[in-house]
Design an enzyme around this catalytic site. Sequence first.
Site, short mmCIF file in Angstrom:
data_model
loop_
_atom_site.label_atom_id
_atom_site.label_comp_id
_atom_site.label_asym_id
_atom_site.label_seq_id
_atom_site.Cartn_x
_atom_site.Cartn_y
_atom_site.Cartn_z
CE LYS A 27 -3.84 -0.21 2.24
NZ LYS A 27 -4.46 -0.60 3.49
NE ARG A 97 -6.71 3.32 5.00
CZ ARG A 97 -7.94 3.05 4.57
NH1 ARG A 97 -8.28 1.81 4.31
NH2 ARG A 97 -8.80 4.00 4.38
N GLY A 106 -7.98 -7.89 5.02
CA GLY A 106 -8.81 -8.03 6.22
C GLY A 106 -8.09 -8.67 7.40
CG MET A 108 -2.59 -7.34 10.02
SD MET A 108 -0.88 -6.98 9.79
CE MET A 108 -0.83 -6.58 8.10
NE ARG A 342 -6.06 -4.81 -3.19
CZ ARG A 342 -6.56 -5.04 -1.99
NH1 ARG A 342 -5.77 -5.08 -0.95
NH2 ARG A 342 -7.84 -5.20 -1.82
CG HIS A 461 -6.53 -49.23 -9.00
ND1 HIS A 461 -7.89 -49.04 -9.06
CD2 HIS A 461 -6.17 -49.81 -10.17
CE1 HIS A 461 -8.34 -49.51 -10.21
NE2 HIS A 461 -7.33 -49.98 -10.90
NE ARG A 568 0.43 -47.04 -14.79
CZ ARG A 568 0.46 -45.71 -14.60
NH1 ARG A 568 -0.34 -44.93 -15.30
NH2 ARG A 568 1.28 -45.17 -13.71
CD GLU A 752 8.99 -49.18 -12.87
OE1 GLU A 752 8.07 -48.47 -12.44
OE2 GLU A 752 8.80 -50.13 -13.65
CB SER A 771 10.18 -44.03 -19.49
OG SER A 771 9.13 -43.25 -18.98
N GLY A 773 10.13 -44.13 -13.96
CA GLY A 773 8.88 -44.44 -13.29
C GLY A 773 9.01 -43.94 -11.86
CB THR A 774 9.10 -40.53 -10.52
OG1 THR A 774 8.01 -40.09 -11.31
CG2 THR A 774 10.41 -40.12 -11.16
CG ASN A 775 4.00 -43.23 -10.03
OD1 ASN A 775 4.12 -42.03 -9.82
ND2 ASN A 775 3.22 -43.71 -10.98
CG ASP A 776 6.95 -48.92 -8.93
OD1 ASP A 776 6.53 -49.31 -7.83
OD2 ASP A 776 6.41 -49.21 -10.01
CB CYS A 838 5.89 -42.45 -17.77
SG CYS A 838 6.66 -43.96 -17.17
CE1 TYR A 858 8.37 -39.59 -22.40
CE2 TYR A 858 10.34 -39.68 -23.76
CZ TYR A 858 9.38 -40.31 -22.99
OH TYR A 858 9.44 -41.67 -22.80
#
Length: 882
Positions: A27, A97, A106, A108, A342, A461, A568, A752, A771, A773-776, A838, A858
């Site tokens: 402000k 203010r 809101g 302060m 602002r 899943h 899959r 993975e 590729s 497999g960053t989940n596993d 992936c 990718y």
Amino acid sequence: MSKKYVYFFGKGRAEGDASMKQLLGGKGANLAEMVRLGVPVPPGFTISTEVCKYYYDHGKTYPEELKDQVLKAMKELEEATGKVFGSPENPLLVSVRSGAAVSMPGMMDTILNLGLNDETVEGMIKSTNNPRFCYDAYRRFMQMFGDVVLNIKHEYFEEELNKVKTEKGVKLDTDLDADDLKKVVERYKEVYKKAGHKFPQDPWDQLWKAIDAVFGSWMNERAIKYRELNGIKEGSLLGTAVNVVAMVFGNMGEDSGTGVAFTRDPNTGEKKYYGEYLPNAQGEDVVAGIRTPYPLTKLEEMMPDVYKQLLDIFEKLEKHYRDMQDIEFTIERGKLYLLQTRTGKRTPFAAVRIAVDMAEEGLITKEEAIMRVSPDHIETLLHPYFEPETKKNASLLAKGIAASPGAATGIIVFDPAEAERMVKEENKQVILVRPETSPEDIAGMAAAEGILTSTGGKTSHAAVVARGMGKPCIVGCEAIEVDEKAGVIRIDGKEIKEFSWLSIDGTTGEVFDGKLATVKPQGLEGPLAKILQWADEIRKLGVRTNADTPRDATVARNFGAEGIGLCRTEHMFFEEERIPVVRQMIVAKTKEQREIALEKLLPMQQEDFVGLFKAMEGYPVTIRLLDPPLHEFLPKEDEDIKALAEEMGLSYEELKATVEELHEFNPMMGHRGCRLSITYPEIAVMQTKAIIGAAIQVLKEEGKTVIPEIMIPLVGHINELKYLKKIITETADKMIEEAGVDLQYKVGTMIEIPRAALTADEIATEAEFFSFGTNDLTQMTFGFSRDDYGKFVKEYIEKGILEVDPFQKLDRTGVGQLVKMGTEKGRSTRPNLKVGICGEHGGEPSSIEFCHITGLDYVSCSPYRVPVARLAAAQAAIKHGK
Ligand code: PEP
Ligand code: MG
């Protein structure tokens, strides 16, 4: 020279500017900037955020120099206004203010009309000739000051005000005259006394107490909570600044008023002024909602010159700040003052439109436009959302993990088959509610509007499948107990019956009671299509999709996917007519028996792949060999085992024994992935035949370009890959030769398992692509079970052990190191190795940024995240250079 803590602005002179937000707050910095721009603002001064820091660092005291600097600024303010602070003749009144570098609406407190007392109010009457107005200002000040500074309950003041009204026999504040209000002032003094205080008559005393209160409000509960909720880290801001500004009054008659405005429509983004105006009123009247304001255009009728001046200022501010502005203004007896400007908050739709419009107007660059749209905006625009007003009033039952975005509403159904039936036959809207889902539930999931599970995490899943389908889904909602037998869900002791309405917000993880109104998504068109087209020109990462069916592939193509990064294949096995054949394959005792079942599966798989290749014409299609543990396909309940045994001509005992044999204690690390095809090479042979057969078919029959990539899952040792690659290439090469076509294909692997990343240089001598497999990989690196970590991850985050869910946002320091190492090592032995990701992280902006930095080729994500990934990849390229 002493340190500067106070910054003056007004009358063509400003000591601050817009770049000083950290020091002067948003402000204060913008008020100073407006003075520099020649925009009329009431003069004032800002006490810097450094004072706030000092205040807390030094036991709530101020730097020595501050008093003098405030005195001097007040002097200058008096000169600028021609009034005198505390003068009984012509008093200067101020507002006090807060204002931090980040806006905290809101959170302060604000005090208006400061400087009024028994004497100055008389002075004010002399200069305004309006006793009623002056006493009203006085009593408002007493009320605000009491409330904000001394914590005297607002209601105590209201009570006294109401008493005076009752005594007079009137209802409205406006029915009270000057004498009545004078009486109110006296009563208010009593309120102070009762609360153990004395109303301070000395304006300087008032000012310092107000300043204390504003600095004190920085650490009040509301403000702390606000910062926490909005991810504003402790210590990232010095504190709040305090703005002391000369009062201007919008309530001095019909030639006065107050308003708020946006330079573009914050809902639609349309380039038109948007705002509200309330004649003869102060800002707080607008906020309090007592009177309904007019649209801004009313001002044009009432004061055309002021209106024109205002529009010129809007244009000037927007050009200067190069963004849509949210403005507050007041008109005092025909003279316009800007109280604040602002950057305006906006809906996701408006954000995209404004960014694109401004780039096309030449106000900002395309890169800036891309940076101004957030991935969340895109996410929201592609999914239905709850009508905001309805959502505000809805009853929140619980919060789970937001697994797949969008809003859905429907009746609770537990049984997936029943859900499917009710949708098909009774045209019902259904929310499938279960402890968890399994592959058998797919048809029910497809029929449902949304899915809610009480267990599981981001890669369970339910989460993965729902995301693929673009369906709202919440998982790991531990607060909900699903009691199928009793036909109820229980939340905090409350029971809700099956078939009652429920609403879920998969974007936030919120579960609501009842049926909420939803708003349909916008789709990929107009400004959204444009910004993504610009993103495509800039990004370096390719964006592919995880798609298992031709339908998903087509959706993803329309969203701009450049190929399939993961199909899959097991997801294709769960259709009704296939599952018995799959089961026959699994329980086969001999290779011959198994081959008979595989023979039956072959044409089915081939047909699916034909569909995928067609949908992805000219783009690569990565198809992964069978991955999950086999027992996932087997019936669990005794009745189902009996039915299958009968179907297959086996005895119940025989089949039951086989099912038990296939049981694993830790299936995630068990007989799955490449281990399956190593045990049963005929599976790899069948799948290769289906893939290459489909490719040849599409190539021959339709003359379309096909680029098949066969991917082997869960490789940890180069010999696993060697073994399977040989089987695959022998099968494929023979088919290609027999068909006499020119078909190029690749064989690659998922990375993975940590060991695969550690030995990526070896593995890349065989693998033609990687590729991640960053989940596993996350599961195995942390040692957190993908299916169970939901039980403790929330606590980990609450206790600050983890900052975020690592299955959602790639853990750069741990798992990320394996990705980096895997990529570098892989390319050390195969320099042109194509590397992608992936896992679910492939659609998450921060993880995408990491993939860009690490030099991946990718990312691959679920179809509905493709547009998000396109934007995030472009943002990463802009941030880190191409
Ligand atoms: C992975 O593990 O990251 C992956 C993409 O495979 P899935 O989720 O099917 O195990
Ligand atoms: Mg995996």
